[in-house]
Scaffold this motif. Structure first.
Motif, PDB file in Angstrom:
ATOM      1  N   GLN A  99       0.828  -1.208   0.000  1.00 52.10           N
ATOM      2  CA  GLN A  99       0.000   0.000   0.000  1.00 52.10           C
ATOM      3  C   GLN A  99       0.863   1.258   0.000  1.00 52.10           C
ATOM      4  OE1 GLN A  99      -2.718   0.223   3.327  1.00 52.10           O
ATOM      5  NE2 GLN A  99      -3.400   2.274   2.802  1.00 52.10           N
ATOM      6  N   ILE A 100       1.931   1.263   0.787  1.00 51.80           N
ATOM      7  CA  ILE A 100       2.832   2.412   0.839  1.00 51.80           C
ATOM      8  C   ILE A 100       3.486   2.650  -0.518  1.00 51.80           C
ATOM      9  CG2 ILE A 100       5.002   3.265   1.829  1.00 51.80           C
ATOM     10  CD1 ILE A 100       4.200   1.851   4.445  1.00 51.80           C
ATOM     11  N   VAL A 101       3.936   1.563  -1.171  1.00 54.83           N
ATOM     12  CA  VAL A 101       4.584   1.684  -2.481  1.00 54.83           C
ATOM     13  C   VAL A 101       3.585   2.145  -3.533  1.00 54.83           C
ATOM     14  CG1 VAL A 101       5.786   0.427  -4.305  1.00 54.83           C
ATOM     15  CG2 VAL A 101       6.358  -0.018  -1.919  1.00 54.83           C
ATOM     16  N   GLU A 102       2.358   1.651  -3.465  1.00 52.28           N
ATOM     17  CA  GLU A 102       1.323   2.079  -4.419  1.00 52.28           C
ATOM     18  C   GLU A 102       1.045   3.573  -4.278  1.00 52.28           C
ATOM     19  OE1 GLU A 102      -1.910  -1.075  -5.717  1.00 52.28           O
ATOM     20  OE2 GLU A 102      -1.726  -1.044  -3.538  1.00 52.28           O
ATOM     21  N   GLN A 103       0.937   4.051  -3.046  1.00 52.91           N
ATOM     22  CA  GLN A 103       0.703   5.479  -2.816  1.00 52.91           C
ATOM     23  C   GLN A 103       1.881   6.311  -3.309  1.00 52.91           C
ATOM     24  OE1 GLN A 103      -0.060   5.562   1.408  1.00 52.91           O
ATOM     25  NE2 GLN A 103      -2.231   5.103   1.173  1.00 52.91           N
ATOM     26  N   ALA A 104       3.097   5.827  -3.059  1.00 46.34           N
ATOM     27  CA  ALA A 104       4.290   6.534  -3.526  1.00 46.34           C
ATOM     28  C   ALA A 104       4.319   6.578  -5.051  1.00 46.34           C
ATOM     29  CB  ALA A 104       5.550   5.846  -2.997  1.00 46.34           C
ATOM     30  N   TRP A 105       3.908   5.486  -5.692  1.00 47.17           N
ATOM     31  CA  TRP A 105       3.870   5.414  -7.162  1.00 47.17           C
ATOM     32  C   TRP A 105       2.904   6.447  -7.732  1.00 47.17           C
ATOM     33  CZ3 TRP A 105      -0.300   2.274  -9.720  1.00 47.17           C
ATOM     34  CH2 TRP A 105      -0.207   2.342 -11.114  1.00 47.17           C
ATOM     35  N   LEU A 106       1.691   6.528  -7.182  1.00 42.65           N
ATOM     36  CA  LEU A 106       0.706   7.488  -7.677  1.00 42.65           C
ATOM     37  C   LEU A 106       1.162   8.923  -7.442  1.00 42.65           C
ATOM     38  CD1 LEU A 106      -2.634   5.764  -6.572  1.00 42.65           C
ATOM     39  CD2 LEU A 106      -1.735   5.982  -8.892  1.00 42.65           C
ATOM     40  N   ASN A 107       1.707   9.191  -6.265  1.00 45.16           N
ATOM     41  CA  ASN A 107       2.208  10.536  -5.979  1.00 45.16           C
ATOM     42  C   ASN A 107       3.327  10.913  -6.942  1.00 45.16           C
ATOM     43  OD1 ASN A 107       0.475  11.142  -3.872  1.00 45.16           O
ATOM     44  ND2 ASN A 107       1.853  10.384  -2.289  1.00 45.16           N
ATOM     45  N   GLU A 108       4.238   9.983  -7.181  1.00 46.72           N
ATOM     46  CA  GLU A 108       5.360  10.256  -8.087  1.00 46.72           C
ATOM     47  C   GLU A 108       4.870  10.458  -9.504  1.00 46.72           C
ATOM     48  OE1 GLU A 108       8.787  11.529  -8.079  1.00 46.72           O
ATOM     49  OE2 GLU A 108       8.725  10.048  -6.457  1.00 46.72           O
ATOM     50  N   LYS A 109       3.871   9.699  -9.886  1.00 45.47           N
ATOM     51  CA  LYS A 109       3.330   9.766 -11.247  1.00 45.47           C
ATOM     52  C   LYS A 109       2.684  11.117 -11.536  1.00 45.47           C
ATOM     53  CE  LYS A 109       0.206   7.211 -14.333  1.00 45.47           C
ATOM     54  NZ  LYS A 109      -0.725   6.050 -14.426  1.00 45.47           N
ATOM     55  N   PHE A 110       1.996  11.678 -10.556  1.00 45.67           N
ATOM     56  CA  PHE A 110       1.234  12.909 -10.780  1.00 45.67           C
ATOM     57  C   PHE A 110       1.920  14.158 -10.240  1.00 45.67           C
ATOM     58  CE2 PHE A 110      -2.181   9.596 -10.574  1.00 45.67           C
ATOM     59  CZ  PHE A 110      -2.483   9.619 -11.927  1.00 45.67           C
TER      60      PHE A 110
END
Length: 219
Positions: free
Chosen positions: A27-38
């Motif tokens: 979950q932490i990595v998924e949130q980091a991925w979305l934040n980094e993406k946008f």
């Protein structure tokens, strides 16, 4: 996958530790991925969590290999494993793309941070320095063949900075009493309250610090 990991990861300055499961790390990595993406800028790295997840993937692969081909959950497990690999790969590629695009400005900002507060992982920092050096060598080689009037290039003219005033969609994970939004067109500031669970469209610069501490999630 019914696979749990118990990993102790520092989160607070007082060295308090929290036991994390594989699902929480994902979950932490998924949130980091979305934040980094946008996010228009590069964010503090989550390499510890990524490395933890990569180790867990190895265990998952071993468990899947032991499953019978007739197991009805086999394809679902493989599909979930591919999804996790995609998230990690996309996250790392997004960060590398930002480093390549904003290399000089990122390095200049990173030089002013302590090791504890670094945004780049050691591997990313090494890549950024090598990329900047290769870019300098390339420009010098090209400019040597240009007329004398054009064969000098100020390093500052090569600096590309991210647009922190670009608009982003976001969701609030907690109530925020005060967010200051700058209206660049009229030169005014507006202070608003963001409710927990609410979604908004606003300049990234107004919520950048909230994104970095996990209070706001980019979507």
């Amino acid at each position: 996958m019914d696979i749990d990991i118990l990993d102790l990861i520092e989160e607070d300055e007082d060295d308090s530790q929290e036991e994390l499961t594989a699902q929480k790390v994902l979950q932490i990595v998924e949130q980091a991925w979305l934040n980094e993406k946008f996010s228009p800028e590069i964010l503090p790295h989550k390499s510890d969590y990524v490395d933890c997840l990569l180790e867990q993937i190895k265990e998952m692969e071993g468990n899947i290999a032991e499953l019978s081909k007739s197991n009805p959950k086999l394809d679902l497990h493989k599909l979930e494993l591919e999804r996790i690999r995609f998230i990690i790969t996309s996250y790392l590629r997004t960060r590398l793309k930002k480093i390549e695009c904003f290399c000089i400005s990122i390095l200049e900002e990173e030089a002013n941070r302590s090791t504890k507060d670094a945004y780049l992982s050691p591997a990313e920092l090494q890549f950024a320095k090598a990329f900047a050096q290769n870019a300098d060598n390339h420009f010098e080689t090209v400019l040597r063949h240009m007329p004398q009037f054009y064969n000098k290039l100020d390093r500052n003219t090569k600096v590309i900075e991210s647009n922190l005033n670009s608009f982003v969609f976001l969701k609030c994970n907690k109530h925020i009493d005060s967010v200051v939004i700058k209206n660049l067109l009229v030169g005014r500031e507006e202070e608003i309250v963001l409710e927990n669970g609410s979604q908004h469209l606003m300049p990234y610069s107004s919520v950048s610090e909230f994104v970095k501490i996990g209070v706001v999630q980019l979507i």
